[in-house]
Design a protein around this motif. Structure first.
Motif, PDB file in Angstrom:
ATOM      1  N   ASN A 140     -58.947  33.636-139.416  1.00 48.10           N
ATOM      2  CA  ASN A 140     -57.844  34.104-138.584  1.00 48.10           C
ATOM      3  C   ASN A 140     -56.503  33.577-139.106  1.00 48.10           C
ATOM      4  OD1 ASN A 140     -56.079  34.842-136.572  1.00 48.10           O
ATOM      5  ND2 ASN A 140     -57.047  33.626-134.967  1.00 48.10           N
ATOM      6  N   ALA A 141     -55.690  34.473-139.662  1.00 53.00           N
ATOM      7  CA  ALA A 141     -54.442  34.053-140.312  1.00 53.00           C
ATOM      8  C   ALA A 141     -53.420  33.506-139.328  1.00 53.00           C
ATOM      9  CB  ALA A 141     -53.838  35.233-141.075  1.00 53.00           C
ATOM     10  N   ARG A 142     -53.490  33.906-138.066  1.00 47.31           N
ATOM     11  CA  ARG A 142     -52.507  33.462-137.080  1.00 47.31           C
ATOM     12  C   ARG A 142     -52.843  32.089-136.504  1.00 47.31           C
ATOM     13  NH1 ARG A 142     -51.172  37.112-132.489  1.00 47.31           N
ATOM     14  NH2 ARG A 142     -49.271  35.854-132.501  1.00 47.31           N
ATOM     15  N   ASP A 143     -54.053  31.633-136.721  1.00 48.02           N
ATOM     16  CA  ASP A 143     -54.446  30.315-136.239  1.00 48.02           C
ATOM     17  C   ASP A 143     -54.189  29.306-137.354  1.00 48.02           C
ATOM     18  OD1 ASP A 143     -55.609  28.051-135.202  1.00 48.02           O
ATOM     19  OD2 ASP A 143     -57.327  29.117-134.349  1.00 48.02           O
ATOM     20  N   THR A 144     -53.160  28.507-137.189  1.00 52.77           N
ATOM     21  CA  THR A 144     -52.723  27.590-138.251  1.00 52.77           C
ATOM     22  C   THR A 144     -53.173  26.148-138.010  1.00 52.77           C
ATOM     23  OG1 THR A 144     -50.602  27.250-137.110  1.00 52.77           O
ATOM     24  CG2 THR A 144     -50.711  29.022-138.750  1.00 52.77           C
ATOM     25  N   ARG A 145     -54.183  25.970-137.178  1.00 50.05           N
ATOM     26  CA  ARG A 145     -54.629  24.617-136.855  1.00 50.05           C
ATOM     27  C   ARG A 145     -55.513  24.000-137.935  1.00 50.05           C
ATOM     28  NH1 ARG A 145     -57.536  25.480-131.321  1.00 50.05           N
ATOM     29  NH2 ARG A 145     -58.055  27.467-132.352  1.00 50.05           N
ATOM     30  N   LEU A 146     -55.914  24.787-138.920  1.00 51.08           N
ATOM     31  CA  LEU A 146     -56.746  24.261-139.996  1.00 51.08           C
ATOM     32  C   LEU A 146     -55.851  23.807-141.142  1.00 51.08           C
ATOM     33  CD1 LEU A 146     -59.686  23.847-140.848  1.00 51.08           C
ATOM     34  CD2 LEU A 146     -59.625  26.113-141.898  1.00 51.08           C
ATOM     35  N   ALA A 147     -56.047  22.562-141.576  1.00 53.37           N
ATOM     36  CA  ALA A 147     -55.225  21.989-142.642  1.00 53.37           C
ATOM     37  C   ALA A 147     -56.115  21.561-143.804  1.00 53.37           C
ATOM     38  CB  ALA A 147     -54.428  20.790-142.125  1.00 53.37           C
ATOM     39  N   LEU A 400     -38.527  56.256-141.298  1.00 53.37           N
ATOM     40  CA  LEU A 400     -37.079  56.331-141.166  1.00 53.37           C
ATOM     41  C   LEU A 400     -36.325  55.505-142.192  1.00 53.37           C
ATOM     42  CD1 LEU A 400     -36.707  56.165-137.271  1.00 53.37           C
ATOM     43  CD2 LEU A 400     -37.014  58.168-138.742  1.00 53.37           C
ATOM     44  N   ALA A 401     -36.840  54.331-142.501  1.00 49.01           N
ATOM     45  CA  ALA A 401     -36.093  53.415-143.366  1.00 49.01           C
ATOM     46  C   ALA A 401     -36.778  53.114-144.691  1.00 49.01           C
ATOM     47  CB  ALA A 401     -35.841  52.101-142.613  1.00 49.01           C
ATOM     48  N   GLY A 402     -37.987  53.625-144.870  1.00 50.58           N
ATOM     49  CA  GLY A 402     -38.696  53.366-146.111  1.00 50.58           C
ATOM     50  C   GLY A 402     -39.298  51.981-146.206  1.00 50.58           C
ATOM     51  N   ASP A 403     -39.362  51.261-145.073  1.00 48.95           N
ATOM     52  CA  ASP A 403     -39.948  49.923-145.068  1.00 48.95           C
ATOM     53  C   ASP A 403     -41.465  50.024-145.164  1.00 48.95           C
ATOM     54  OD1 ASP A 403     -37.401  48.969-144.702  1.00 48.95           O
ATOM     55  OD2 ASP A 403     -37.618  48.722-142.518  1.00 48.95           O
ATOM     56  N   VAL A 404     -42.060  49.217-146.032  1.00 51.07           N
ATOM     57  CA  VAL A 404     -43.518  49.273-146.200  1.00 51.07           C
ATOM     58  C   VAL A 404     -44.159  48.152-145.409  1.00 51.07           C
ATOM     59  CG1 VAL A 404     -43.295  50.316-148.476  1.00 51.07           C
ATOM     60  CG2 VAL A 404     -43.490  47.836-148.286  1.00 51.07           C
ATOM     61  N   PRO A 405     -45.397  48.349-144.968  1.00 51.27           N
ATOM     62  CA  PRO A 405     -46.106  47.290-144.221  1.00 51.27           C
ATOM     63  C   PRO A 405     -46.262  46.038-145.059  1.00 51.27           C
ATOM     64  CG  PRO A 405     -47.239  49.406-144.030  1.00 51.27           C
ATOM     65  CD  PRO A 405     -46.207  49.580-145.089  1.00 51.27           C
ATOM     66  N   ASN A 406     -46.282  44.902-144.386  1.00 46.60           N
ATOM     67  CA  ASN A 406     -46.472  43.622-145.070  1.00 46.60           C
ATOM     68  C   ASN A 406     -47.938  43.484-145.491  1.00 46.60           C
ATOM     69  OD1 ASN A 406     -46.660  40.988-145.925  1.00 46.60           O
ATOM     70  ND2 ASN A 406     -46.280  40.070-143.925  1.00 46.60           N
ATOM     71  N   PRO A 407     -48.219  43.508-146.778  1.00 45.33           N
ATOM     72  CA  PRO A 407     -49.626  43.495-147.221  1.00 45.33           C
ATOM     73  C   PRO A 407     -50.290  42.143-147.021  1.00 45.33           C
ATOM     74  CG  PRO A 407     -48.175  43.354-149.109  1.00 45.33           C
ATOM     75  CD  PRO A 407     -47.293  43.580-147.922  1.00 45.33           C
ATOM     76  N   HIS A 408     -49.510  41.107-146.708  1.00 47.63           N
ATOM     77  CA  HIS A 408     -50.084  39.782-146.549  1.00 47.63           C
ATOM     78  C   HIS A 408     -50.264  39.397-145.088  1.00 47.63           C
ATOM     79  CE1 HIS A 408     -49.475  39.408-150.802  1.00 47.63           C
ATOM     80  NE2 HIS A 408     -48.177  39.582-150.670  1.00 47.63           N
ATOM     81  N   GLY A 409     -49.912  40.311-144.179  1.00 44.51           N
ATOM     82  CA  GLY A 409     -50.152  40.072-142.765  1.00 44.51           C
ATOM     83  C   GLY A 409     -51.266  40.986-142.290  1.00 44.51           C
ATOM     84  N   TYR A 410     -50.968  41.779-141.273  1.00 43.56           N
ATOM     85  CA  TYR A 410     -51.940  42.737-140.780  1.00 43.56           C
ATOM     86  C   TYR A 410     -51.702  44.146-141.311  1.00 43.56           C
ATOM     87  CZ  TYR A 410     -53.837  39.353-137.471  1.00 43.56           C
ATOM     88  OH  TYR A 410     -54.434  38.261-136.908  1.00 43.56           O
ATOM     89  N   GLY A 411     -50.673  44.303-142.170  1.00 43.86           N
ATOM     90  CA  GLY A 411     -50.293  45.640-142.629  1.00 43.86           C
ATOM     91  C   GLY A 411     -51.075  46.125-143.817  1.00 43.86           C
TER      92      GLY A 411
END
Length: 411
Positions: A140-147, A400-411
């Motif tokens: 889970n990329a949003r859970d940052t509790r693992l170090a 509308l703006a040509g913005d591409v999804p973030n490939p390193h998140g959920y996009g």
């Protein structure tokens, strides 16, 4: 009328009229349908019970279908991704939780194929086939509790990850951890679930997807060797590597569709055999009620449209996969929009269908023993995975703006 040689031809399968819900999976048709039927037999009761479906997980292992995405070079079945995705959809009609585990199994296999070295692919995927491994995850990329800290031998990790689907009763875990402040500086590792310091917690008790074992996993000074960290090429190495995120999105899409198809199918079966006709309908059988026919037809049409959009995106995914290292960032971005469009349409359609089936089955069908509510609960839980509004906004930003999804998140 005789068609000319230039006229397009088509054929209609009589099977599609006998069972409009039926699908073919080539040489795997019998295995997929046999597994789905076995899961369906106890799905409603197990949903009420929650917990780990050990017997059903064993059925998945014994089916051989966990090796669908593994190349033949490693002893796998090397099926195409569209077939794998449709198999997830079919299993989700029967049992959404086990379909989730089935889909995430292939997501973990894809992680090794996309991130791992040739030696790691042979090692892990060959063992997965030989020992019928079940894969769990703690990514889970949003859970940052693992170090993680670097050691002479590799890494040592401490902390917790939530939403670790399939970790219970798994043989190996895919683990992700960020090494620095940059969230894209992330590595994946493959470790045995039984390794010292790993504890899988029985703390999944959500209203839907009740047997996905999606609780938390804690790590206490867990050692990871250098050669257990996937790479090269590694996680953020190319547009091709970021296809993993899209596989996760497609798995969700197919679970939505499977739940909706399963809900409608179950409702039709119940209506034909148990629903009493409403007196004002003026018919002897509920299936002849024109208002119920209208409602069923509307749901079927919506499902057919959502399914066609998903099939289109899945075919595009296979094309991107086949491009290999030649896949460009632009091609990957266009595919992400296709996948997002299919997911949002499937989600909205599934939420609608799984709530509207009660208009077909009537008040008696709300008894808990029938379990009709589980379809909506499963979809509602999964559609919150990452908000659909942000999916729609991302599509709009691209248009509308040509913005591409973030490939390193959920996009």
């Amino acid at each position: 009328m005789v068609s000319s040689p230039s006229s397009p031809s088509f054929s209609l399968s009589t099977a599609s009229f006998a069972d409009p819900f039926a699908e073919e999976f080539g040489e795997f048709t019998s295995a997929v349908n046999t597994l789905a039927d076995a899961l369906a037999a106890t799905a409603a009761q197990r949903d009420r019970a929650g917990g780990t479906a050990l017997a059903e997980r064993r059925l998945l292992r014994e089916s051989g279908l966990l090796a669908l995405a593994i190349p033949r070079a490693f002893g796998g079945l090397e099926a195409g991704w569209p077939l794998i995705f449709r198999a997830i959809r079919r299993l989700a009609q029967a049992d959404s939780s086990l379909a989730h585990l089935f889909g995430f199994q292939h997501l973990q296999v894809a992680s090794v194929l996309l991130f791992g070295s040739a030696a790691q692919q042979a090692r892990y995927l060959g063992s997965a086939v030989e020992h019928r491994w079940f894969w769990g995850n703690a990514v889970n990329a949003r859970d940052t509790r693992l170090a993680a800290v670097r050691t002479a031998d590799g890494l040592e990790i401490d902390g917790t990850k939530a939403f670790c689907s399939g970790a219970t009763d798994s043989d190996v875990l895919n683990i992700s951890v960020v090494l620095g402040r940059d969230p894209t500086d992330r590595v994946f590792a493959v470790v045995p679930t039984s390794r010292a310091g790993i504890r899988v917690h029985d703390d999944w008790d959500n209203m839907g997807q009740r047997q996905t074992d999606s609780g938390s996993v804690s790590f206490e000074r867990v050692r990871i060797a250098h050669d257990e960290v996937l790479g090269p090429p590694g996680v953020a190495s190319s547009p091709r590597a970021t296809l993993r995120n899209l596989i996760g999105q497609v798995v969700l899409t197919e679970i939505y569709l499977g739940n909706a198809l399963g809900a409608l199918r179950a409702a039709i079966d119940y209506l034909r055999t148990q629903t009493q006709p409403w007196p004002m309908a003026g018919v002897e059988r509920s299936q002849d009620d024109r208002l119920l026919q209208l409602r069923a037809g509307e749901m079927w049409s919506a499902l057919q449209a959502a399914t066609a959009l998903s099939n289109h995106a899945n075919a595009r995914f296979q094309q991107a996969w086949d491009r290999g290292a030649a896949l460009t960032a632009e091609e990957r971005a266009a595919l992400a929009i296709d996948v997002a469009s299919a997911r949002t349409q499937a989600a909205r359609t599934a939420l609608h269908v799984t709530s509207q089936i009660f208009e077909l089955v009537g008040a008696r069908a709300t008894a808990s023993r029938h379990g009709f509510d589980r379809y909506w609960r499963n979809v509602r839980v999964h559609t919150l995975h990452d908000p659909l509004d942000y999916r729609h906004q991302g599509i709009g930003a691209w248009l509308l703006a040509g913005d591409v999804p973030n490939p390193h998140g959920y996009g």
